[in-house]
Design an enzyme around this catalytic site. Structure first.
Site, mmCIF file in Angstrom:
data_model
loop_
_atom_site.group_PDB
_atom_site.id
_atom_site.type_symbol
_atom_site.label_atom_id
_atom_site.label_comp_id
_atom_site.label_asym_id
_atom_site.label_seq_id
_atom_site.Cartn_x
_atom_site.Cartn_y
_atom_site.Cartn_z
ATOM 1 N N GLY A 1 -17.209 4.831 -39.457
ATOM 2 C CA GLY A 1 -16.746 5.697 -40.463
ATOM 3 C C GLY A 1 -17.568 6.901 -41.070
ATOM 4 O O GLY A 1 -17.713 7.632 -41.698
ATOM 5 N N LYS B 1 -8.555 -1.483 -43.512
ATOM 6 C CA LYS B 1 -9.653 -1.688 -44.555
ATOM 7 C C LYS B 1 -8.792 -1.660 -46.057
ATOM 8 O O LYS B 1 -7.511 -2.211 -45.986
ATOM 9 C CB LYS B 1 -10.597 -0.676 -44.747
ATOM 10 C CG LYS B 1 -11.236 -0.608 -43.070
ATOM 11 C CD LYS B 1 -12.404 0.417 -43.071
ATOM 12 C CE LYS B 1 -13.090 0.278 -41.707
ATOM 13 N NZ LYS B 1 -14.233 0.898 -41.547
ATOM 14 N N ASN C 1 -7.924 -1.342 -37.995
ATOM 15 C CA ASN C 1 -8.309 -1.833 -39.386
ATOM 16 C C ASN C 1 -8.077 -0.974 -40.411
ATOM 17 O O ASN C 1 -8.843 -0.012 -40.375
ATOM 18 C CB ASN C 1 -9.699 -2.319 -38.837
ATOM 19 C CG ASN C 1 -10.527 -2.801 -40.226
ATOM 20 O OD1 ASN C 1 -9.889 -3.190 -41.188
ATOM 21 N ND2 ASN C 1 -11.963 -2.798 -40.102
ATOM 22 N N GLU D 1 -19.515 -3.263 -33.180
ATOM 23 C CA GLU D 1 -19.497 -2.296 -33.868
ATOM 24 C C GLU D 1 -20.831 -1.851 -34.300
ATOM 25 O O GLU D 1 -21.238 -2.399 -35.257
ATOM 26 C CB GLU D 1 -18.456 -2.425 -35.105
ATOM 27 C CG GLU D 1 -16.980 -2.753 -34.733
ATOM 28 C CD GLU D 1 -16.110 -2.450 -36.097
ATOM 29 O OE1 GLU D 1 -15.051 -1.768 -35.589
ATOM 30 O OE2 GLU D 1 -16.331 -3.040 -36.878
ATOM 31 N N SER E 1 -15.846 4.872 -34.943
ATOM 32 C CA SER E 1 -15.385 6.452 -34.937
ATOM 33 C C SER E 1 -14.716 6.600 -33.598
ATOM 34 O O SER E 1 -14.912 7.482 -32.892
ATOM 35 C CB SER E 1 -16.670 7.261 -35.163
ATOM 36 O OG SER E 1 -17.133 7.206 -36.266
HETATM 37 P P1 PGA Z 1 -14.160 3.836 -37.963
HETATM 38 O O1 PGA Z 1 -14.238 2.102 -38.412
HETATM 39 O O2 PGA Z 1 -13.231 3.866 -36.725
HETATM 40 O O3 PGA Z 1 -13.425 4.260 -39.305
HETATM 41 O O4 PGA Z 1 -15.533 4.147 -37.756
HETATM 42 C C1 PGA Z 1 -14.207 1.147 -37.447
HETATM 43 C C2 PGA Z 1 -14.342 -0.345 -38.103
HETATM 44 O O5 PGA Z 1 -14.856 -0.447 -39.292
HETATM 45 O O6 PGA Z 1 -13.675 -1.293 -37.780
#
Ligand code: PGA
Length: 261
Positions: free
Chosen positions: A181, A18, A16, A175, A221
């Site tokens: 994040g 973003k 993802n 999640e 994460s």
């Molecule tokens: P992250 O994001 O791996 O940076 O924690 C995961 C997500 O939001 O799908």
């Protein structure tokens, strides 16, 4: 450790991105990632989710690849006066395969409700786009003992009127919001417990023979060095990866560590 592929559920690992990577960064990533594919396990579905403007580039470059392409959102509407929206049919027209729906950032920042997410999930299925349906609790909700209530409400709301057959074509992504994040990951046990609960709600809705086949990704994460332990858990069938998916090499490493063949 790592996910041992079974006939029942093929693991699925999705990137993802973003609000990162326009068409030219998308092209650079895909060229570099494609070179690494031969070294990656075969029994895993790999999905890239770039921003809308990079989707045509991604589907064009991956037309003959096993790597699939996902959007990060879409409208529940088909067309009309909805400035700034993109429809399911438009995504199909450019050969997108999956769509992430109900991500916690969409819920928290853009106010998406369970009802709206449900309408989007139904629309995605109507055109045979596979939803990656995100759910997850905030830290406050977990600390207040509301984890199960929150997950049950999100799942039953999001999957309202979704048929058994459509449920089988839905990927659920658990999640925990506090792990997204932040560098803080749910422990493998916390993640497994939540996944087991999610599967039990899916069993209530669709029966055990369906719920056993629905893939549930963990997200929050996930990195190359914790993928094996997380994906080694019984009810964790893959990962939805943000930060660690932005570099082709770290994303490839994560897939290699997460899935054993
Ligand atoms: P992250 O994001 O791996 O940076 O924690 C995961 C997500 O939001 O799908």
């Amino acid at each position: 450790m790592g996910y041992a592929a079974t006939d029942m559920r093929k693991p699925i690992i999705a990137a993802n991105w973003k609000l990162n990577k326009g068409p030219s960064d998308t092209e650079d990533f895909i060229k570099s990632f494609e070179n690494k594919l031969a070294d990656l396990p075969k029994g895993v579905d790999i999905v890239l989710a770039p921003p809308f403007v990079s989707l045509p580039k991604a589907t064009e470059l991956l037309a003959h690849s096993k790597v699939r392409v996902s959007a990060q959102n879409m409208s529940e509407k088909d067309n009309g006066a909805y400035t700034g929206e993109v429809s399911a049919f438009m995504l199909k027209e450019i050969f997108v395969n999956y769509v992430i729906l109900g991500h916690s950032e969409r819920r928290a920042i853009y106010g998406e409700s369970d009802e709206m997410i449900n309408a989007k999930i139904l629309k995605a299925h109507e055109v045979e786009l596979k939803p990656i349906f995100c759910i997850g609790e905030t830290l406050q909700e977990r600390e207040d003992g509301k984890l199960e209530d929150v997950l049950r409400t999100q799942i039953t709301g999001g999957l309202k009127n979704v048929t058994e057959k459509q449920a089988l074509d839905t990927v659920v992504a658990y999640e925990p919001v506090w792990a997204i994040g932040t560098g803080v990951t749910a422990s493998p046990k916390q993640a497994q417990d939540a996944h087991e609960f999610v599967r039990s709600v899916l069993t209530d809705l669709y029966g055990v023979s369906v719920s056993e086949k629905i893939r549930i990704q963990y997200g929050g994460s996930v990195k190359a060095d914790n993928a094996a332990e997380l994906l080694g858990q019984k009810d964790i069938d893959g990962a939805l990866v943000g930060g660690a998916s932005l570099e082709a090499s770290s994303f490839a490493e994560l897939i290699k560590n997460g899935v054993v063949e």
